[in-house]
Design a protein around this motif. Sequence first.
Motif, PDB file in Angstrom:
ATOM      1  N   GLY A  49      -3.348 -36.708  76.720  1.00 44.51           N
ATOM      2  CA  GLY A  49      -2.427 -37.006  75.627  1.00 44.51           C
ATOM      3  C   GLY A  49      -1.351 -35.942  75.543  1.00 44.51           C
ATOM      4  N   SER A  50      -0.810 -35.754  74.360  1.00 45.63           N
ATOM      5  CA  SER A  50       0.256 -34.755  74.216  1.00 45.63           C
ATOM      6  C   SER A  50       0.037 -33.866  73.002  1.00 45.63           C
ATOM      7  CB  SER A  50       1.610 -35.463  74.067  1.00 45.63           C
ATOM      8  OG  SER A  50       1.594 -36.361  72.960  1.00 45.63           O
ATOM      9  N   GLY A  51      -1.169 -33.883  72.439  1.00 44.96           N
ATOM     10  CA  GLY A  51      -1.435 -33.092  71.248  1.00 44.96           C
ATOM     11  C   GLY A  51      -1.931 -31.692  71.575  1.00 44.96           C
ATOM     12  N   VAL A  52      -1.647 -30.749  70.692  1.00 45.44           N
ATOM     13  CA  VAL A  52      -2.180 -29.401  70.821  1.00 45.44           C
ATOM     14  C   VAL A  52      -3.663 -29.442  70.454  1.00 45.44           C
ATOM     15  CG1 VAL A  52      -2.026 -27.033  69.977  1.00 45.44           C
ATOM     16  CG2 VAL A  52       0.051 -28.404  70.198  1.00 45.44           C
ATOM     17  N   LEU A  53      -4.488 -28.772  71.252  1.00 43.84           N
ATOM     18  CA  LEU A  53      -5.922 -28.699  70.989  1.00 43.84           C
ATOM     19  C   LEU A  53      -6.277 -27.263  70.653  1.00 43.84           C
ATOM     20  CD1 LEU A  53      -8.765 -29.981  70.993  1.00 43.84           C
ATOM     21  CD2 LEU A  53      -8.901 -29.440  73.438  1.00 43.84           C
ATOM     22  N   GLY A  54      -6.844 -27.053  69.468  1.00 42.96           N
ATOM     23  CA  GLY A  54      -7.283 -25.728  69.063  1.00 42.96           C
ATOM     24  C   GLY A  54      -8.772 -25.712  68.811  1.00 42.96           C
ATOM     25  N   CYS A  55      -9.336 -24.514  68.754  1.00 42.30           N
ATOM     26  CA  CYS A  55     -10.781 -24.403  68.550  1.00 42.30           C
ATOM     27  C   CYS A  55     -11.100 -23.076  67.880  1.00 42.30           C
ATOM     28  CB  CYS A  55     -11.513 -24.511  69.885  1.00 42.30           C
ATOM     29  SG  CYS A  55     -13.324 -24.479  69.745  1.00 42.30           S
ATOM     30  N   ILE A  56     -12.053 -23.110  66.957  1.00 37.52           N
ATOM     31  CA  ILE A  56     -12.582 -21.907  66.310  1.00 37.52           C
ATOM     32  C   ILE A  56     -14.092 -21.922  66.484  1.00 37.52           C
ATOM     33  CG2 ILE A  56     -12.781 -20.577  64.186  1.00 37.52           C
ATOM     34  CD1 ILE A  56     -10.337 -22.103  63.125  1.00 37.52           C
TER      35      ILE A  56
END
Length: 364
Positions: free
Chosen positions: A235-242
């Motif tokens: 896709g084209s979305g930013v993926l973040g993680c904590i």
Amino acid sequence: MFPPRQRLPEGDAAIRATDSDAALARLSAVHKGYLTDPYITPFVSRPHLQHPRPPLINIGTYVRSEALDELVDGWLALCEAEGTKCQIVSMGAGSDTRFWRLADVYIVDRSQLRQTGHRKDLLAKYIELDFAEITTKKAMAIRKHRELSAILGKPEDVSLANGGTTLHSPVYHLLAADLRKPPAESLAPLLASPTDPLLSPSLPTLLLFECVLVYMSPEASQNVLQWFTDYFTAGSGVLGCIIYEMFGLEDSFGRVMVNNLKARSVTLPGAKPYPNFDTLPNRFLQHGWEIARALTLKDIRREYINPRELERIAQLEMLDEIEELELVLAHYAITWGAKLPANSGQLKARWADWGLRRKEADEQ
């Protein structure tokens, strides 16, 4: 006469019991004045009978909560600045109350000092996953308490499914899953249906793991992160993680922590690849993520919480075990990272600023 020996849970039941520990710790921190959370009580069994936790646990709960809240708020603020909604996926969510707390927070237009809506309005989806036993209990608590249900939306828009293990509403979704299974079995059917995916790969999406991956094998946790990486690369979305969990358990104090948990039938296979602080960013770098950072709770308490707040909480309870507190906090870390779409130089510059910042005494 000796009291009967308490039978400790084993296997998955022992892991599920850690959620009750976390909920009780949060309830204690709220009752003692460290935190404000009007939504934790419905998720605790017989809350009026629960004893307060020791100051060491209350302080650790406070530091963890403040840091995680700041990171999530920073993510939402970036999405707001870009004029887009985002998605949050909380895995092993247990009794977490974040969705309801977000619903309480207003979006403030600082240029005109006015409220423009609820922070919840920034969410396209808020998804929680956990063992079926946990989601069933949580769904029942939500349906039982009017205030929790009202925040989800109109009664006709909130539904239970899969024998009460699943709950759906316009924004909030509670799903049963075993993350140790291959993602093609555990995640794909729930989140990525070819005809009507619950999770959009084109929207900024934040993954939350609070003491989850440490209970899984390294291979299983790598598979989970790789699945999300692949899904959002398409896709084209930013993926973040904590990620919040223990690390560095091979020193003498770490071994004591491990043995204490073993006595409760809890093991930590996921901690093995992270024997020291410097290894923590590898969690994301091995999957090709551009941003990967980490801080221990010890450092967060010392440098990333306003000194005025530290003075406030110091007045709540007497704490004699400062050395023990710092030893414990030094073995817990918050690691965060982001995977950006291809050819996103300007986007990277903005998201590179996402994180915790040091606090000065004169800050409000």
